[in-house]
Design an enzyme around this catalytic site. Structure first.
Site, PDB file in Angstrom:
ATOM      1  N   ARG A 102      45.183  31.206  17.629  1.00 24.20           N
ATOM      2  CA  ARG A 102      46.218  31.927  18.404  1.00 24.20           C
ATOM      3  C   ARG A 102      47.424  31.003  18.478  1.00 24.20           C
ATOM      4  O   ARG A 102      47.338  29.912  19.052  1.00 24.20           O
ATOM      5  CB  ARG A 102      45.701  32.269  19.801  1.00 24.20           C
ATOM      6  CG  ARG A 102      46.808  32.693  20.748  1.00 24.20           C
ATOM      7  CD  ARG A 102      46.316  33.348  21.999  1.00 24.20           C
ATOM      8  NE  ARG A 102      45.848  34.699  21.726  1.00 24.20           N
ATOM      9  CZ  ARG A 102      45.634  35.627  22.646  1.00 24.20           C
ATOM     10  NH1 ARG A 102      45.844  35.349  23.921  1.00 24.20           N
ATOM     11  NH2 ARG A 102      45.214  36.819  22.326  1.00 24.20           N
ATOM     12  N   HIS A 129      48.934  41.059  15.861  1.00 19.54           N
ATOM     13  CA  HIS A 129      47.693  40.853  16.614  1.00 19.54           C
ATOM     14  C   HIS A 129      46.623  41.730  15.954  1.00 19.54           C
ATOM     15  O   HIS A 129      46.190  42.738  16.516  1.00 19.54           O
ATOM     16  CB  HIS A 129      47.928  41.241  18.082  1.00 19.54           C
ATOM     17  CG  HIS A 129      46.902  40.723  19.031  1.00 19.54           C
ATOM     18  ND1 HIS A 129      45.819  39.959  18.635  1.00 19.54           N
ATOM     19  CD2 HIS A 129      46.773  40.866  20.386  1.00 19.54           C
ATOM     20  CE1 HIS A 129      45.086  39.649  19.691  1.00 19.54           C
ATOM     21  NE2 HIS A 129      45.646  40.188  20.765  1.00 19.54           N
ATOM     22  N   GLN A 132      43.271  42.711  17.689  1.00 23.11           N
ATOM     23  CA  GLN A 132      43.499  43.759  18.682  1.00 23.11           C
ATOM     24  C   GLN A 132      43.602  45.106  17.984  1.00 23.11           C
ATOM     25  O   GLN A 132      42.992  46.098  18.412  1.00 23.11           O
ATOM     26  CB  GLN A 132      44.799  43.455  19.450  1.00 23.11           C
ATOM     27  CG  GLN A 132      45.106  44.442  20.543  1.00 23.11           C
ATOM     28  CD  GLN A 132      44.113  44.358  21.674  1.00 23.11           C
ATOM     29  OE1 GLN A 132      43.894  43.295  22.227  1.00 23.11           O
ATOM     30  NE2 GLN A 132      43.499  45.477  22.034  1.00 23.11           N
ATOM     31  N   ASP A 224      52.184  48.081  25.994  1.00 26.58           N
ATOM     32  CA  ASP A 224      51.874  46.646  26.118  1.00 26.58           C
ATOM     33  C   ASP A 224      52.926  46.040  27.042  1.00 26.58           C
ATOM     34  O   ASP A 224      53.941  46.674  27.369  1.00 26.58           O
ATOM     35  CB  ASP A 224      51.903  45.987  24.720  1.00 26.58           C
ATOM     36  CG  ASP A 224      51.545  44.503  24.751  1.00 26.58           C
ATOM     37  OD1 ASP A 224      50.938  44.045  25.736  1.00 26.58           O
ATOM     38  OD2 ASP A 224      51.877  43.789  23.770  1.00 26.58           O
ATOM     39  N   CYS A 264      46.513  46.823  25.430  1.00 23.90           N
ATOM     40  CA  CYS A 264      45.701  45.692  24.931  1.00 23.90           C
ATOM     41  C   CYS A 264      45.256  44.768  26.049  1.00 23.90           C
ATOM     42  O   CYS A 264      44.305  44.019  25.868  1.00 23.90           O
ATOM     43  CB  CYS A 264      46.484  44.926  23.877  1.00 23.90           C
ATOM     44  SG  CYS A 264      48.017  44.235  24.517  1.00 23.90           S
ATOM     45  N   ARG A 292      36.923  44.628  21.530  1.00 26.65           N
ATOM     46  CA  ARG A 292      37.335  43.357  20.914  1.00 26.65           C
ATOM     47  C   ARG A 292      36.095  42.623  20.402  1.00 26.65           C
ATOM     48  O   ARG A 292      36.091  42.061  19.318  1.00 26.65           O
ATOM     49  CB  ARG A 292      38.079  42.481  21.934  1.00 26.65           C
ATOM     50  CG  ARG A 292      39.450  42.986  22.329  1.00 26.65           C
ATOM     51  CD  ARG A 292      40.434  42.976  21.178  1.00 26.65           C
ATOM     52  NE  ARG A 292      40.607  41.660  20.591  1.00 26.65           N
ATOM     53  CZ  ARG A 292      41.439  40.722  21.050  1.00 26.65           C
ATOM     54  NH1 ARG A 292      42.223  40.973  22.068  1.00 26.65           N
ATOM     55  NH2 ARG A 292      41.542  39.531  20.454  1.00 26.65           N
TER      56      ARG A 292
HETATM   57  N1   CP Z   1      44.480  41.450  24.433  1.00 25.09           N
HETATM   58  C1   CP Z   1      44.357  40.106  24.330  1.00 25.09           C
HETATM   59  O1   CP Z   1      44.506  39.506  23.259  1.00 25.09           O
HETATM   60  O2   CP Z   1      43.999  39.498  25.493  1.00 25.09           O
HETATM   61  P1   CP Z   1      43.977  37.926  25.740  1.00 25.09           P
HETATM   62  O3   CP Z   1      45.393  37.446  25.661  1.00 25.09           O
HETATM   63  O4   CP Z   1      43.384  37.753  27.112  1.00 25.09           O
HETATM   64  O5   CP Z   1      43.132  37.277  24.684  1.00 25.09           O
HETATM   65  N1  NVA Z   2      52.285  41.194  23.254  1.00 27.93           N
HETATM   66  C1  NVA Z   2      51.446  40.371  24.087  1.00 27.93           C
HETATM   67  C2  NVA Z   2      50.006  40.629  23.804  1.00 27.93           C
HETATM   68  C3  NVA Z   2      49.040  39.857  24.665  1.00 27.93           C
HETATM   69  C4  NVA Z   2      47.617  40.093  24.282  1.00 27.93           C
HETATM   70  C5  NVA Z   2      51.794  38.904  23.901  1.00 27.93           C
HETATM   71  O1  NVA Z   2      52.012  38.483  22.760  1.00 27.93           O
HETATM   72  O2  NVA Z   2      51.844  38.181  24.886  1.00 27.93           O
END
Ligand code: CP
Ligand code: NVA
Length: 310
Positions: A102, A129, A132, A224, A264, A292
């Protein structure tokens, strides 16, 4: 090497294959007869940002598949700061069987994949993502029975999550409409890529600035956060611009009577989604969060499939 960096790198058949795999592993797990597909395999999880779902669901997925997840916090690896991303990729590949990362910049996950000698999975970047997205399409499949002729509407920021939904819908032949405020649209290059993929499947992609028109006859309404991780200094400005795109009763009324609502998570209740909708009868938020786990099992098994055949 089967990296999983963006849904755009998959063919429609691969996307469908991972979904089928996720669904069958989910069913086996629920029936109590899931084989340990990844016995003794280790997943290295590199995090530059916080996480609940991604961290826990990957960890539990590896445990339930007979392997192990190794959590590496932002302070430990310090990707590109303590040592180069290329060297991190070369070193960690000598210890683990698959990497999940990440990151802030998508270029970092691309760089990891370039130098890793094991598969790399994108656990969220500023561009996309895809884990997701895979969980979301698994959830849509379970609730709606398929994708063709169905309409997925996304209201809000044209961000990483919107990108994965657009690309996934294009690959699966699902119609996709986005309503984002001016200046917050999906990047034109992403849109062009989506159109190329959609040409293979017959998916119809549309963009508008009108959230109510976008919500009309939707089978799925998705939103989101207005401010993604790394954009915190813009949040005040965004709170002024985005309220018309909130998923609330007014949008639900425009959608199909059996619409499902998706997010998400984490949700900023009262901002992009109201409590009434998030906790109401149309909400699929927590099925989606559960998926997930199941979708990532599918991605992991797919990524290591060739390994398993050796
Ligand atoms: N939706 C998602 O990726 O959640 P987290 O940021 O908690 O991993
Ligand atoms: N768009 C959001 C998604 C979090 C899971 C971000 O990148 O923070």
């Amino acid at each position: 090497m089967k990296h999983f960096l963006s849904l755009a790198h998959l063919t429609p058949a691969e996307m469908q294959h991972i979904l089928d795999l996720s669904l069958s592993i989910k069913q086996e797990w629920k029936a109590g007869n899931a084989p340990p597909y990844l016995k003794n395999k280790v997943l290295g999880m590199i995090f530059q940002k916080p996480s609940l779902r991604t961290r826990v669901s990957f960890d539990v997925a590896m445990l339930q598949l007979g392997g192990n997840g190794l959590y590496l916090s932002p302070n430990e690896i310090q990707l590109g700061k303590r040592e180069s991303t290329a060297d991190v990729a070369r070193v960690i590949s000598r210890y683990v069987d698959v990497i999940m990362a990440r990151v802030f910049a998508h270029a970092d996950v691309v760089e990891l994949a370039k130098y890793a000698t094991v598969p790399v999975i994108n656990g969220l970047s500023d561009y996309s993502h895809p884990c997701q997205g895979m969980a979301d399409f698994l959830t849509i499949l379970e609730h709606k029975g398929g994708f063709q002729g169905k309409k997925l509407t996304y209201l809000g920021d044209g961000n990483n999550v919107a990108t994965s939904l657009l690309l996934g819908a294009a690959l699966l032949g699902m119609n996709f409409t986005i309503a984002a405020p001016r200046g917050y649209e999906v990047h034109p290059a992403t849109w062009a890529l989506g159109q190329q993929l959609a040409a293979q499947t017959g998916a119809h992609l549309a963009a508008t600035y009108d959230p109510l028109a976008a919500a009309a006859d939707a089978d799925v309404l998705y939103t989101d956060t207005w401010t993604s991780m790394g954009q915190e200094e813009e949040s005040e400005q965004r709170r002024k611009i985005f309220p018309p795109y909130r998923v609330d009763e007014s949008k639900l009324r425009c959608a199909k009577p059996d619409v499902i609502v998706m997010h998400c998570l984490p949700a900023h209740r009262g901002e992009e989604i109201t409590d009434a909708v998030a906790d109401g009868p149309h909400s699929a938020l927590f099925d989606q969060a559960e998926n997930r786990l199941h979708a990532q099992k599918g991605i992991l098994v797919w990524a290591l499939e060739a390994e398993n055949c050796k």
